[in-house]
Scaffold this motif. Structure first.
Motif, PDB file in Angstrom:
ATOM      1  N   ARG A  77      -1.385   7.969  -2.634  1.00  0.00           N
ATOM      2  CA  ARG A  77      -0.383   8.724  -1.885  1.00  0.00           C
ATOM      3  C   ARG A  77       0.149   7.935  -0.684  1.00  0.00           C
ATOM      4  NH1 ARG A  77      -3.793  13.110  -3.451  1.00  0.00           N
ATOM      5  NH2 ARG A  77      -5.000  13.026  -1.508  1.00  0.00           N
ATOM      6  N   LEU A  78      -0.681   7.056  -0.153  1.00  0.00           N
ATOM      7  CA  LEU A  78      -0.267   6.260   1.003  1.00  0.00           C
ATOM      8  C   LEU A  78       0.793   5.222   0.643  1.00  0.00           C
ATOM      9  CD1 LEU A  78      -3.792   5.622   2.613  1.00  0.00           C
ATOM     10  CD2 LEU A  78      -2.057   7.269   3.362  1.00  0.00           C
ATOM     11  N   CYS A  79       0.845   4.862  -0.632  1.00  0.00           N
ATOM     12  CA  CYS A  79       1.810   3.834  -1.060  1.00  0.00           C
ATOM     13  C   CYS A  79       2.559   4.294  -2.311  1.00  0.00           C
ATOM     14  CB  CYS A  79       1.104   2.500  -1.295  1.00  0.00           C
ATOM     15  SG  CYS A  79      -0.403   2.578  -2.277  1.00  0.00           S
ATOM     16  N   HIS A  80       2.865   5.592  -2.356  1.00  0.00           N
ATOM     17  CA  HIS A  80       3.494   6.179  -3.537  1.00  0.00           C
ATOM     18  C   HIS A  80       4.860   5.588  -3.834  1.00  0.00           C
ATOM     19  CE1 HIS A  80       6.419   8.620  -1.270  1.00  0.00           C
ATOM     20  NE2 HIS A  80       5.498   8.623  -0.331  1.00  0.00           N
ATOM     21  N   ASP A  81       5.504   5.032  -2.819  1.00  0.00           N
ATOM     22  CA  ASP A  81       6.828   4.459  -3.026  1.00  0.00           C
ATOM     23  C   ASP A  81       6.768   3.061  -3.632  1.00  0.00           C
ATOM     24  OD1 ASP A  81       5.632   3.601  -0.635  1.00  0.00           O
ATOM     25  OD2 ASP A  81       7.554   3.045   0.240  1.00  0.00           O
ATOM     26  N   LYS A  82       5.571   2.514  -3.755  1.00  0.00           N
ATOM     27  CA  LYS A  82       5.415   1.157  -4.277  1.00  0.00           C
ATOM     28  C   LYS A  82       4.537   1.088  -5.526  1.00  0.00           C
ATOM     29  CE  LYS A  82       6.069  -1.240   0.138  1.00  0.00           C
ATOM     30  NZ  LYS A  82       7.208  -2.061  -0.321  1.00  0.00           N
ATOM     31  N   VAL A  83       3.806   2.161  -5.830  1.00  0.00           N
ATOM     32  CA  VAL A  83       2.818   2.143  -6.919  1.00  0.00           C
ATOM     33  C   VAL A  83       3.032   3.321  -7.856  1.00  0.00           C
ATOM     34  CG1 VAL A  83       0.356   2.169  -7.484  1.00  0.00           C
ATOM     35  CG2 VAL A  83       1.140   1.017  -5.412  1.00  0.00           C
ATOM     36  N   ILE A  84       2.838   3.069  -9.140  1.00  0.00           N
ATOM     37  CA  ILE A  84       2.914   4.111 -10.157  1.00  0.00           C
ATOM     38  C   ILE A  84       1.544   4.256 -10.811  1.00  0.00           C
ATOM     39  CG2 ILE A  84       3.897   4.749 -12.399  1.00  0.00           C
ATOM     40  CD1 ILE A  84       6.470   3.285 -11.513  1.00  0.00           C
ATOM     41  N   PHE A  85       1.051   5.468 -10.872  1.00  0.00           N
ATOM     42  CA  PHE A  85      -0.220   5.780 -11.531  1.00  0.00           C
ATOM     43  C   PHE A  85       0.026   5.721 -13.038  1.00  0.00           C
ATOM     44  CE2 PHE A  85      -3.993   9.024 -11.197  1.00  0.00           C
ATOM     45  CZ  PHE A  85      -4.755   8.225 -12.039  1.00  0.00           C
ATOM     46  N   VAL A  86      -0.537   4.723 -13.707  1.00  0.00           N
ATOM     47  CA  VAL A  86      -0.265   4.504 -15.129  1.00  0.00           C
ATOM     48  C   VAL A  86      -1.204   5.343 -15.986  1.00  0.00           C
ATOM     49  CG1 VAL A  86      -0.313   2.826 -17.008  1.00  0.00           C
ATOM     50  CG2 VAL A  86       0.658   2.193 -14.784  1.00  0.00           C
ATOM     51  N   LYS A  87      -0.622   6.281 -16.724  1.00  0.00           N
ATOM     52  CA  LYS A  87      -1.398   7.137 -17.633  1.00  0.00           C
ATOM     53  C   LYS A  87      -0.871   7.084 -19.066  1.00  0.00           C
ATOM     54  CE  LYS A  87      -2.359  10.457 -13.904  1.00  0.00           C
ATOM     55  NZ  LYS A  87      -2.219  11.868 -13.469  1.00  0.00           N
ATOM     56  N   LYS A  88       0.356   6.627 -19.225  1.00  0.00           N
ATOM     57  CA  LYS A  88       0.968   6.561 -20.549  1.00  0.00           C
ATOM     58  C   LYS A  88       1.985   5.429 -20.588  1.00  0.00           C
ATOM     59  CE  LYS A  88       4.149  10.301 -19.247  1.00  0.00           C
ATOM     60  NZ  LYS A  88       3.658  10.388 -17.859  1.00  0.00           N
ATOM     61  N   CYS A  89       2.450   5.107 -21.789  1.00  0.00           N
ATOM     62  CA  CYS A  89       3.355   3.970 -21.964  1.00  0.00           C
ATOM     63  C   CYS A  89       4.631   4.121 -21.154  1.00  0.00           C
ATOM     64  CB  CYS A  89       3.702   3.811 -23.445  1.00  0.00           C
ATOM     65  SG  CYS A  89       2.330   3.204 -24.454  1.00  0.00           S
ATOM     66  N   GLU A  90       5.112   5.364 -21.006  1.00  0.00           N
ATOM     67  CA  GLU A  90       6.329   5.586 -20.236  1.00  0.00           C
ATOM     68  C   GLU A  90       6.163   5.119 -18.788  1.00  0.00           C
ATOM     69  OE1 GLU A  90       4.918   7.676 -22.253  1.00  0.00           O
ATOM     70  OE2 GLU A  90       6.422   8.045 -23.807  1.00  0.00           O
ATOM     71  N   ASP A  91       4.947   5.227 -18.255  1.00  0.00           N
ATOM     72  CA  ASP A  91       4.698   4.774 -16.886  1.00  0.00           C
ATOM     73  C   ASP A  91       4.812   3.260 -16.781  1.00  0.00           C
ATOM     74  OD1 ASP A  91       4.125   7.418 -16.106  1.00  0.00           O
ATOM     75  OD2 ASP A  91       2.039   7.216 -16.722  1.00  0.00           O
ATOM     76  N   ILE A  92       4.368   2.558 -17.819  1.00  0.00           N
ATOM     77  CA  ILE A  92       4.488   1.099 -17.822  1.00  0.00           C
ATOM     78  C   ILE A  92       5.958   0.693 -17.844  1.00  0.00           C
ATOM     79  CG2 ILE A  92       3.921  -1.023 -19.057  1.00  0.00           C
ATOM     80  CD1 ILE A  92       1.451   0.399 -20.167  1.00  0.00           C
ATOM     81  N   ARG A  93       6.733   1.380 -18.667  1.00  0.00           N
ATOM     82  CA  ARG A  93       8.170   1.079 -18.718  1.00  0.00           C
ATOM     83  C   ARG A  93       8.828   1.333 -17.369  1.00  0.00           C
ATOM     84  NH1 ARG A  93       7.736   2.786 -24.239  1.00  0.00           N
ATOM     85  NH2 ARG A  93       7.992   4.987 -23.718  1.00  0.00           N
ATOM     86  N   GLN A  94       8.361   2.383 -16.677  1.00  0.00           N
ATOM     87  CA  GLN A  94       8.913   2.675 -15.354  1.00  0.00           C
ATOM     88  C   GLN A  94       8.574   1.563 -14.366  1.00  0.00           C
ATOM     89  OE1 GLN A  94       7.732   6.478 -13.760  1.00  0.00           O
ATOM     90  NE2 GLN A  94       9.012   6.273 -11.942  1.00  0.00           N
ATOM     91  N   CYS A  95       7.363   1.008 -14.479  1.00  0.00           N
ATOM     92  CA  CYS A  95       6.987  -0.132 -13.628  1.00  0.00           C
ATOM     93  C   CYS A  95       7.934  -1.304 -13.870  1.00  0.00           C
ATOM     94  CB  CYS A  95       5.545  -0.566 -13.921  1.00  0.00           C
ATOM     95  SG  CYS A  95       4.275   0.600 -13.400  1.00  0.00           S
ATOM     96  N   MET A  96       8.205  -1.564 -15.137  1.00  0.00           N
ATOM     97  CA  MET A  96       9.095  -2.678 -15.477  1.00  0.00           C
ATOM     98  C   MET A  96      10.507  -2.443 -14.969  1.00  0.00           C
ATOM     99  SD  MET A  96       7.849  -3.454 -19.374  1.00  0.00           S
ATOM    100  CE  MET A  96       6.419  -4.477 -19.709  1.00  0.00           C
ATOM    101  N   ASP A  97      10.971  -1.203 -15.072  1.00  0.00           N
ATOM    102  CA  ASP A  97      12.342  -0.885 -14.680  1.00  0.00           C
ATOM    103  C   ASP A  97      12.528  -0.895 -13.166  1.00  0.00           C
ATOM    104  OD1 ASP A  97      12.996  -0.602 -17.332  1.00  0.00           O
ATOM    105  OD2 ASP A  97      12.831   1.590 -17.330  1.00  0.00           O
ATOM    106  N   THR A  98      11.504  -0.474 -12.427  1.00  0.00           N
ATOM    107  CA  THR A  98      11.630  -0.314 -10.980  1.00  0.00           C
ATOM    108  C   THR A  98      11.047  -1.469 -10.169  1.00  0.00           C
ATOM    109  OG1 THR A  98       9.529   0.880 -10.802  1.00  0.00           O
ATOM    110  CG2 THR A  98      11.512   2.190 -11.237  1.00  0.00           C
ATOM    111  N   GLY A  99      10.204  -2.293 -10.818  1.00  0.00           N
ATOM    112  CA  GLY A  99       9.551  -3.371 -10.092  1.00  0.00           C
ATOM    113  C   GLY A  99       8.343  -2.918  -9.303  1.00  0.00           C
TER     114      GLY A  99
END
Length: 317
Positions: A77-99
């Motif tokens: 929560r302290l770095c929610h604007d920079k980190v994505i909690f990866v639980k499924k493949c869609e989250d990985i794609r979001q990491c790739m799309d957003t950096g």
């Protein structure tokens, strides 16, 4: 970069902790992960169950594991604007799309699960997506790596086979680092999905029960799994040093035995001590540069850095 194992959450869960997930004096934090160009960092909820004795160990471990997940979530929560909690493949794609950097939550030692599929489901619901079946102690799943031949030969227990099947069904990556040789072969024979050794090296290079034999390396490769290179001095060599030279030996051997699709990173940062040539996640470039200097094809390095681990995650999550 994808790193399959670090123990930073254990540091942050300590009453003596300093800093947080965004910035701390340990080996892994978000600031340095961004500098390293990390796609996903796997964060282990590790604690030494041996300190609990043998009475009600599973129950005590269950409480502690949930506390550590609470600590992980609080830090996210302290770095929610920079980190994505990866639980499924869609989250990985979001990491790739957003950096943004992905944080995948793991459990090092299945003791908190006890012998309950309901607890396994509970930890899945809380976000655990990889479980190292054992640590250095026997649990309801199986037996650890050991210098005792009898323990080392012991396979999965009855519940271990149930847990393996349920992990395959739920979408939890099965990790055999720390597992006995007998348990390893039970997993290799019965898993329906790729399995991994998140932080292990080659036993042919450094004789240690935590490392993998050539036949194990081949078995993981044939199942489509990966082996994360561990930076621990004891698993790399016999001189007490974690050196790039030692790492290159293990990488070359695993590559020669298992092929280019089995290589991955599993640094074990914040869970290892000693003379470390690479001390933190933002120094991983040193290993990459050394591999390039030693004529490792860049295609193979890219697979080791993220491609192979990403393939396994996409297949299972």
């Amino acid at each position: 970069m994808i790193d399959l194992h670090c123990d930073t959450v254990s540091k942050l869960a300590s009453v003596f902790h300093r800093g947080d997930l965004m910035h701390n004096p340990y080996s892994v934090d978000v600031e340095r992960l961004e500098k390293a160009g990390a796609l996903i960092q796997c964060f282990s909820t590790f604690f030494d169950v041996g300190k609990y004795g043998t009475t009600r160990r599973d129950e005590k471990a269950y409480v502690t594991a949930n506390h550590m997940i609470d600590v992980f979530e609080k830090n996210l929560r302290l770095c929610h604007d920079k980190v994505i909690f990866v639980k499924k493949c869609e989250d990985i794609r979001q990491c790739m799309d957003t950096g943004k950097t992905g944080a995948l939550l793991t459990m090092e030692d299945g003791t908190p699960v006890g012998n309950s599929l309901e607890k396994l489901q509970h930890f899945y619901n809380r976000g655990i997506r990889l479980i190292t079946l054992t640590w250095n102690y026997e649990n309801e799943i199986g037996y650890p790596n050991s210098n005792d031949p009898g323990v080392m030969a012991s396979g999965l227990k009855s519940f271990g086979f149930q847990a393996l099947e349920e992990m395959n069904r739920l979408g939890i990556i099965v990790d055999v680092s720390h597992l006995s040789d007998g348990g390893f072969w039970d997993v290799a024979k019965h898993t329906q999905k790729p399995f991994i050794a998140s932080h292990s090296n080659a036993r042919s290079i450094t004789v240690h029960p935590r490392n993998l034999t050539d036949s194990m390396i081949t078995a993981i490769a044939e199942k489509g799994g990966v082996i994360g290179l561990n930076f621990c001095p004891d698993f790399l060599g016999t001189d007490g040093k974690s050196s790039i030279a030692h790492m290159l030996q293990h990488i070359r051997h695993i590559y020669q035995v298992g092929g280019e699709d089995v290589l991955a990173l599993g640094t074990d940062f914040d869970g290892i001590e000693g003379k470390l040539q690479i001390k933190s996640c933002d120094e991983l470039y040193k290993l990459r540069e050394a591999l390039l200097q030693h004529k490792m094809p860049e295609r193979v390095i890219d697979k080791m850095w993220q491609g192979n681990a990403l393939r396994v995650m996409k297949d299972i999550l």
